[in-house]
Write an enzyme that holds these catalytic residues in place. Structure first.
Site, PDB file in Angstrom:
ATOM      1  N   SER A 111       0.792  -1.201   0.045  1.00 42.83           N
ATOM      2  CA  SER A 111       0.006  -0.144   0.059  1.00 42.83           C
ATOM      3  C   SER A 111       0.715   1.239   0.081  1.00 42.83           C
ATOM      4  O   SER A 111       0.149   2.297  -0.284  1.00 42.83           O
ATOM      5  CB  SER A 111      -0.744   0.000   1.209  1.00 42.83           C
ATOM      6  OG  SER A 111      -2.010  -0.820   0.808  1.00 42.83           O
ATOM      7  N   LYS A 129       0.354   3.428  -2.995  1.00 39.86           N
ATOM      8  CA  LYS A 129      -0.700   4.247  -3.025  1.00 39.86           C
ATOM      9  C   LYS A 129      -0.313   5.776  -2.909  1.00 39.86           C
ATOM     10  O   LYS A 129      -1.035   6.701  -3.479  1.00 39.86           O
ATOM     11  CB  LYS A 129      -1.785   4.010  -1.966  1.00 39.86           C
ATOM     12  CG  LYS A 129      -2.166   2.308  -2.093  1.00 39.86           C
ATOM     13  CD  LYS A 129      -3.035   2.213  -1.049  1.00 39.86           C
ATOM     14  CE  LYS A 129      -3.613   0.517  -1.181  1.00 39.86           C
ATOM     15  NZ  LYS A 129      -4.330   0.221  -0.220  1.00 39.86           N
ATOM     16  N   TYR A 166      -4.068  -2.057  -9.964  1.00 39.57           N
ATOM     17  CA  TYR A 166      -3.824  -1.868  -8.777  1.00 39.57           C
ATOM     18  C   TYR A 166      -3.180  -3.249  -8.021  1.00 39.57           C
ATOM     19  O   TYR A 166      -2.047  -2.786  -7.227  1.00 39.57           O
ATOM     20  CB  TYR A 166      -5.357  -2.037  -7.866  1.00 39.57           C
ATOM     21  CG  TYR A 166      -5.353  -2.235  -6.605  1.00 39.57           C
ATOM     22  CD1 TYR A 166      -5.159  -0.820  -5.663  1.00 39.57           C
ATOM     23  CD2 TYR A 166      -5.366  -3.394  -5.939  1.00 39.57           C
ATOM     24  CE1 TYR A 166      -4.917  -1.221  -4.210  1.00 39.57           C
ATOM     25  CE2 TYR A 166      -5.580  -3.592  -4.407  1.00 39.57           C
ATOM     26  CZ  TYR A 166      -5.111  -2.411  -3.664  1.00 39.57           C
ATOM     27  OH  TYR A 166      -5.159  -2.231  -2.387  1.00 39.57           O
ATOM     28  N   TYR A 168      -4.549   3.607   8.159  1.00 42.97           N
ATOM     29  CA  TYR A 168      -6.045   3.295   8.196  1.00 42.97           C
ATOM     30  C   TYR A 168      -6.651   3.555   9.591  1.00 42.97           C
ATOM     31  O   TYR A 168      -6.511   4.603  10.227  1.00 42.97           O
ATOM     32  CB  TYR A 168      -6.044   1.418   8.345  1.00 42.97           C
ATOM     33  CG  TYR A 168      -5.135   1.246   6.880  1.00 42.97           C
ATOM     34  CD1 TYR A 168      -5.597   1.703   5.651  1.00 42.97           C
ATOM     35  CD2 TYR A 168      -3.988   0.726   7.147  1.00 42.97           C
ATOM     36  CE1 TYR A 168      -4.763   1.359   4.447  1.00 42.97           C
ATOM     37  CE2 TYR A 168      -3.014   0.142   5.837  1.00 42.97           C
ATOM     38  CZ  TYR A 168      -3.476   0.603   4.610  1.00 42.97           C
ATOM     39  OH  TYR A 168      -2.617   0.368   3.589  1.00 42.97           O
ATOM     40  N   VAL A 175       0.904  -3.907   3.981  1.00 45.76           N
ATOM     41  CA  VAL A 175       1.365  -5.174   4.527  1.00 45.76           C
ATOM     42  C   VAL A 175       2.377  -5.884   4.105  1.00 45.76           C
ATOM     43  O   VAL A 175       2.554  -7.029   4.890  1.00 45.76           O
ATOM     44  CB  VAL A 175      -0.083  -5.718   4.182  1.00 45.76           C
ATOM     45  CG1 VAL A 175      -1.544  -5.318   4.627  1.00 45.76           C
ATOM     46  CG2 VAL A 175      -0.309  -6.017   2.817  1.00 45.76           C
TER      47      VAL A 175
HETATM   48  N1  GLN Z   1      -2.248  -4.887  -1.890  1.00 42.78           N
HETATM   49  C1  GLN Z   1      -3.040  -5.001  -0.596  1.00 42.78           C
HETATM   50  C2  GLN Z   1      -4.296  -5.187  -0.737  1.00 42.78           C
HETATM   51  O1  GLN Z   1      -4.903  -4.842  -1.401  1.00 42.78           O
HETATM   52  C3  GLN Z   1      -2.595  -3.926   0.024  1.00 42.78           C
HETATM   53  C4  GLN Z   1      -3.264  -3.646   1.524  1.00 42.78           C
HETATM   54  C5  GLN Z   1      -2.193  -3.063   2.474  1.00 42.78           C
HETATM   55  O2  GLN Z   1      -0.724  -2.907   2.223  1.00 42.78           O
HETATM   56  N2  GLN Z   1      -2.605  -2.560   3.470  1.00 42.78           N
HETATM   57  O3  GLN Z   1      -5.022  -5.923   0.251  1.00 42.78           O
END
Ligand code: GLN
Length: 306
Positions: free
Chosen positions: A61, A64, A188, A240, A258
């Site tokens: 993520s 992003k 994505y 988050y 993650v």
């Molecule tokens: N690619 C992961 C997902 O879409 C990204 C989530 C994350 O890093 N929090 O679940």
């Protein structure tokens, strides 16, 4: 700085409680939880690092931040018709708010928001083209042509991506995707699978610490105001439903993934990347957060004061 980072790496290496590596993406479950890296790139471009800072990991993520930067640069304020800018207070992959808010995700850093942003950066229906452009952008930021995708991670996530597919189709049902959901999902998943080392990631994040400029003021990535706004979004939404806790403990704009990485920005001072694969219950790097807490205590870099 080198002495501080060495001390942090030593402390983290000795920590028995390392959190849990992400297992819902099977390929990420294979990563060694003993890994730890930290890299700091100062505003003048100099870099210090410790531990496994040269080893590539899945940035997930954190990507992003880069796709949102592209979207903001290309669309300007029109991006706010597609995605909001408030913290969600919900888990990263939650679907509940989307129904109430009629397919407009709360912010660009939860999965739903990043899927809408991936759609916004696609200029054709071809995921490969969009991913190529994202990679090129990240390579430019990091000044490193060797950055690539981890194809195994991308495949693994595509095979276990039912939740993200649900989010994409739900957003599409409200008319908030311009391209077919499967193509947006491919974009994505691929950008989440970008692999970078802490050293590369800290370098890539430097434009956020230097008011939108890279190469010591030679190239403008985004405007000063946009850089400031991305930092504010990272502070409020980058972790988050753990964003409040991160602001409380670390006090820097930050974005987690993650894969166990965190990119943190000390405005006007430094771009910092840490990596420890074990996560807390919310899905943020457990020891990565602790390492940043130690760094801020030693440097006085919290945006809330010394
Ligand atoms: N690619 C992961 C997902 O879409 C990204 C989530 C994350 O890093 N929090 O679940």
């Amino acid at each position: 700085m080198q002495a501080i980072l060495d001390e942090i790496a030593k402390t983290i290496a000795a920590s028995p409680e390392r959190g849990q590596v992400a297992s819902y993406i099977p390929q990420l479950a294979r990563v060694d939880p003993a890994k730890f890296g930290i890299a700091v790139v100062l505003a003048d471009g100099s870099c210090c690092s410790a531990g496994d800072a040269g080893e590539a990991f899945s940035i997930q993520s954190i990507s992003k931040v880069f796709t949102f930067t592209m979207a903001l640069e290309r669309l300007g304020d029109a991006i706010w018709e597609r995605v909001g800018r408030e913290p969600s207070g919900d888990p990263f992959n939650s679907i509940v708010q989307l129904e109430h808010e009629r397919g407009k995700p709360r912010n660009p850093f939860i999965n739903a928001g990043a899927i809408a942003v991936a759609d916004a950066v696609m200029q054709t229906c071809q995921p490969h083209q969009a991913v190529g452009e994202i990679l090129q952008f990240v390579r430019l930021l990091a000044d490193d042509g060797n950055i690539g995708l981890d194809a195994k991670v991308a495949r693994s996530e595509k095979q276990s991506g039912d939740r993200n597919a649900s989010l994409a189709h739900f957003i599409a049902s409200f008319g908030n995707l311009q391209h077919p959901a499967p193509a947006v999902l491919d974009t994505y998943f691929d950008h989440c699978s970008i692999a970078m080392s802490c050293a590369q990631l800290a370098r890539a994040g430097r434009y956020l610490a230097t008011a939108g400029m890279i190469e010591s003021g030679a190239t403008r990535v985004i405007s000063e105001q946009q850089a400031r706004r991305i930092n504010s979004l990272m502070l409020m939404c980058g972790h988050y439903d753990g964003s409040g806790e991160f602001a409380y403990r670390v006090g820097l704009p930050g974005k987690s993934g993650v894969g166990g990485g965190i990119l943190a920005i000390a405005p006007s001072k430094a771009s910092i990347a840490v990596w420890s694969p074990g996560l807390d219950k919310i899905g943020n790097s457990k020891l990565g957060t602790q390492a940043l807490e130690m760094l801020v205590a030693r440097t006085g870099w919290s945006i809330f004061g010394h």
